[in-house]
Design a protein around this motif. Structure first.
Motif, PDB file in Angstrom:
ATOM      1  N   TRP A 166       0.813  -1.267  -0.101  1.00 33.69           N
ATOM      2  CA  TRP A 166       0.044   0.004  -0.194  1.00 33.69           C
ATOM      3  C   TRP A 166       0.828   1.230  -0.080  1.00 33.69           C
ATOM      4  O   TRP A 166       0.361   2.315  -0.140  1.00 33.69           O
ATOM      5  CB  TRP A 166      -0.862  -0.031   1.293  1.00 33.69           C
ATOM      6  N   GLY A 167       2.064   1.280   0.241  1.00 34.39           N
ATOM      7  CA  GLY A 167       3.156   2.278   0.079  1.00 34.39           C
ATOM      8  C   GLY A 167       3.006   3.119   1.567  1.00 34.39           C
ATOM      9  O   GLY A 167       3.591   4.363   1.460  1.00 34.39           O
ATOM     10  N   ILE A 168       2.371   2.641   2.606  1.00 33.44           N
ATOM     11  CA  ILE A 168       2.480   3.327   3.681  1.00 33.44           C
ATOM     12  C   ILE A 168       3.594   3.116   4.484  1.00 33.44           C
ATOM     13  O   ILE A 168       4.259   1.970   4.754  1.00 33.44           O
ATOM     14  CB  ILE A 168       1.376   2.548   4.741  1.00 33.44           C
ATOM     15  N   ASP A 169       4.291   4.161   4.777  1.00 31.77           N
ATOM     16  CA  ASP A 169       5.569   4.301   5.352  1.00 31.77           C
ATOM     17  C   ASP A 169       5.544   4.053   7.017  1.00 31.77           C
ATOM     18  O   ASP A 169       4.549   4.562   7.682  1.00 31.77           O
ATOM     19  CB  ASP A 169       6.361   5.787   5.358  1.00 31.77           C
ATOM     20  N   VAL A 170       6.036   2.928   7.351  1.00 33.03           N
ATOM     21  CA  VAL A 170       6.284   2.349   8.953  1.00 33.03           C
ATOM     22  C   VAL A 170       7.542   2.268   9.477  1.00 33.03           C
ATOM     23  O   VAL A 170       8.355   2.018   8.809  1.00 33.03           O
ATOM     24  CB  VAL A 170       5.400   1.042   8.709  1.00 33.03           C
ATOM     25  N   VAL A 171       7.549   2.986  10.806  1.00 34.91           N
ATOM     26  CA  VAL A 171       8.516   2.600  11.732  1.00 34.91           C
ATOM     27  C   VAL A 171       8.327   1.758  12.761  1.00 34.91           C
ATOM     28  O   VAL A 171       7.222   1.919  13.235  1.00 34.91           O
ATOM     29  CB  VAL A 171       8.920   4.252  12.064  1.00 34.91           C
ATOM     30  N   ALA A 172       9.040   0.676  12.967  1.00 37.66           N
ATOM     31  CA  ALA A 172       8.881  -0.300  14.208  1.00 37.66           C
ATOM     32  C   ALA A 172       9.893   0.010  15.100  1.00 37.66           C
ATOM     33  O   ALA A 172      11.191  -0.119  14.733  1.00 37.66           O
ATOM     34  CB  ALA A 172       8.692  -1.662  13.340  1.00 37.66           C
ATOM     35  N   PHE A 173       9.666   0.228  16.134  1.00 36.59           N
ATOM     36  CA  PHE A 173      10.636   0.601  17.388  1.00 36.59           C
ATOM     37  C   PHE A 173      10.968  -0.863  18.215  1.00 36.59           C
ATOM     38  O   PHE A 173       9.860  -1.604  18.792  1.00 36.59           O
ATOM     39  CB  PHE A 173      10.060   1.695  18.317  1.00 36.59           C
TER      40      PHE A 173
END
Length: 290
Positions: A166-173
């Protein structure tokens, strides 16, 4: 200076949890319009929209995402013993997929997701395991033998799939043990008496206020793609030199570099350079001889 989040609608799941409460408070202070989705009520939770529901439910998540421009997904069973193995794994992975899939399909452009240091598999592993090297980093090989760690590994797979589809930018910590300053100080006293107990989590820690700050940076940093970052205080929760701790409790594990004082044996280069994160609330401990 006005925050980039001022007036923006942000969904926070798991908002009644330890990190969620502080993150919502910070987002409120930044002027965001916060929608919260939690499975239980909490008297300290204040937001523009407060919803009670299940992050596995398509209907509950759809309602919570109405008008949202950003997502902070913190909801999870956060320990292997928080439920049956089936519940821990299935609740965590289905929730993350449901939230990101719906957000992505709606065209939401940015999400922050709580992964965990446990994505390494080291902390709750029933076997006598050690990492391939110190400091830990995002490329350290995992050794998974519990359902919670497996769920966090698969959450990280889900963020990559969501971005690709979907092109959603995601940051996982990859959060370490994260708590209030008072609880972290109590934990430090325990580490003073029993430093060996902190080995698997490499004596790492994070104040909930710094976790909230990291989440803010994850929402606003100019980046694209799916990113996984270790995030932690720069110093350990044990009042001993890190080199002495590793000499005593992990002498056979290779070290890629030396550690200064109580420097945490996690490589924080990525979160510092890409997001500009630096913990502001570190434990003020003496440095003692082990």
């Amino acid at each position: 200076m006005t925050s980039a989040l001022n007036g923006r609608r942000i969904l926070v799941t798991g908002a009644s949890g330890r990190i969620g409460l502080v993150a919502v408070q910070r987002l409120n202070e930044l002027g965001a319009l916060v929608t919260t989705l939690s499975n239980v009520e909490h008297p300290d939770l204040k937001a523009d929209r407060v919803l009670i529901g299940d992050t596995r439910s398509e209907a509950d998540v759809a309602q919570a995402l109405e008008g949202a421009e950003f997502v902070v997904h913190l909801a999870a069973l956060a320990h292997p013993s928080a439920g049956t193995p089936y519940d821990v794994y299935s609740i965590n992975v289905v929730s993350t997929f449901n939230v990101l899939a719906q957000a992505g399909a709606l065209g939401i452009k940015r999400a922050v997701v709580a992964s965990s240091i446990n994505a390494s598999g080291l902390v709750f592993n029933p076997h006598d395991v050690h990492p391939a090297y110190y400091p830990l980093d995002e490329r350290t090989p995992a050794d998974i033998a519990d359902p919670y760690s497996l769920s966090k590994q698969n959450d990280e797979n889900t963020i990559r799939m969501a971005w690709r589809r979907w092109g959603i930018d995601v940051v996982a910590f990859r959060f370490p043990h994260t708590n209030s300053a008072e609880v972290l100080q109590q934990q430090a006293e325990h580490m003073r008496a029993d430093p060996a107990s902190g080995l698997r989590e490499v004596w790492s820690n994070l104040d909930t206020r710094d976790a909230a700050y990291a989440i803010e940076l994850g929402l606003t940093a100019p980046l694209t793609g799916a990113h996984v970052f270790f995030v932690a205080a720069g110093t350990t929760n044990a009042p001993y030199p890190t080199e002495s701790l590793l000499d005593a409790f992990a002498p056979d594990v290779p070290r890629l570099r030396r550690f200064i004082g109580r420097e945490v044996p996690i490589d924080l280069t990525a979160v510092r350079t890409v997001l500009g994160f630096q913990a502001q609330h570190e434990l003020d401990l003496p440095t003692l001889e082990l």
